[in-house]
Design an enzyme around this catalytic site. Sequence first.
Site, PDB file in Angstrom:
ATOM      1  N   GLY A 187       0.859  -1.319  -0.059  1.00 44.06           N
ATOM      2  CA  GLY A 187       0.143   0.115  -0.113  1.00 44.06           C
ATOM      3  C   GLY A 187       0.849   1.398  -0.007  1.00 44.06           C
ATOM      4  O   GLY A 187       0.277   2.312  -0.337  1.00 44.06           O
ATOM      5  N   ALA A 196       0.313  -3.978 -18.087  1.00 44.12           N
ATOM      6  CA  ALA A 196       1.616  -3.797 -18.627  1.00 44.12           C
ATOM      7  C   ALA A 196       2.143  -2.659 -18.067  1.00 44.12           C
ATOM      8  O   ALA A 196       2.287  -2.346 -16.833  1.00 44.12           O
ATOM      9  CB  ALA A 196       1.217  -3.723 -20.152  1.00 44.12           C
ATOM     10  N   GLY A 241       3.401   1.544  -1.931  1.00 45.47           N
ATOM     11  CA  GLY A 241       3.703   1.630  -3.383  1.00 45.47           C
ATOM     12  C   GLY A 241       3.123   2.622  -4.269  1.00 45.47           C
ATOM     13  O   GLY A 241       2.120   3.186  -3.968  1.00 45.47           O
ATOM     14  N   LYS A 246       6.650 -13.874 -11.201  1.00 48.71           N
ATOM     15  CA  LYS A 246       5.230 -13.234 -11.185  1.00 48.71           C
ATOM     16  C   LYS A 246       4.355 -14.357 -11.820  1.00 48.71           C
ATOM     17  O   LYS A 246       2.957 -14.298 -11.344  1.00 48.71           O
ATOM     18  CB  LYS A 246       5.110 -11.836 -12.083  1.00 48.71           C
TER      19      LYS A 246
END
Length: 242
Positions: A13, A168, A15, A144
């Site tokens: 949170g 993206a 970021g 990821k």
Amino acid sequence: MAETKDSYLVIGGSGFLGRHIVQQLLDRGDAVASFDIVQRHFDVPFYSGDITNVDEVANALRKSGTTCIIHTASPPAGSKNEALYFKVNVEGTKAVIAAAVSTGVRKLVFTSSAGVVFNGNDLANVDERLPYPDVPLDAYNDSKAKAEQVVLEANGKDGLLTVALRPAGIFGPGDRQVMSGMYKVYEGNQTHFQIGDNTNLFDWTYVGNVAKAHLLAADKLDLPAPALPLCESKEDALIAED
Ligand code: NAD
């Protein structure tokens, strides 16, 4: 009968994307708390912790009364520390799921990346049916992809509903990676290079729209998922243009 509103914990949170998600939840009047290894904002309850520590995540979930997790945490792309990617993105995401299950959280929205299906070759008009590449582009994207798989496999088990989104490139206010990287290139006078035949395209999405997508995904998570036909190859995954 009045609908019960979710209470949110935004992991990552502090970021760039996480902060926009926190703000949008606040703007629509939802209860929201933030979990991160660093604190950059002081207007919502903050839980300091590392997602690789299941107890720290479970403690934050219990104390905040969370019913929906939005998990955006990751080390930034471009690092050479491959082990950290797997520790945080794969083991950390497993810990988030374990903590969610042990505390009775109902929903988990995970920020994946469009890079999970990128192998360095052009991708045009593909969708989520495209298989993962045999050889991942790098450790970041590999981790990821593995985290995304862990999240999707947890869907519908132990009372937890999950979804993964694949943005993206993300741009907008608060970005600390993309613009500073481009500016360094400019400052270093590295502007006279051309990649390919100068017709290359890359997807970028405004951070507010990516944040909004996370809220919509959380809101829709109670509904049955739309059925998509399975396909085996990149050719099958191409969407007809007309
Ligand atoms: P960011 O670095 O600004 O935010 C990530 C946050 O996660 C940071 O605040 C960091 O402190 C926190 N974090 C890292 N490790 C942690 C740990 N072990 N425990 C708890 N918190 C931890 O990154 P961002 O650009 O906001 O990206 C958010 C998400 O979106 C990431 O999952 C990233 O992989 C994904 N994504 C980003 C982009 C992009 O262009 N920025 C594109 C596609 C996907």
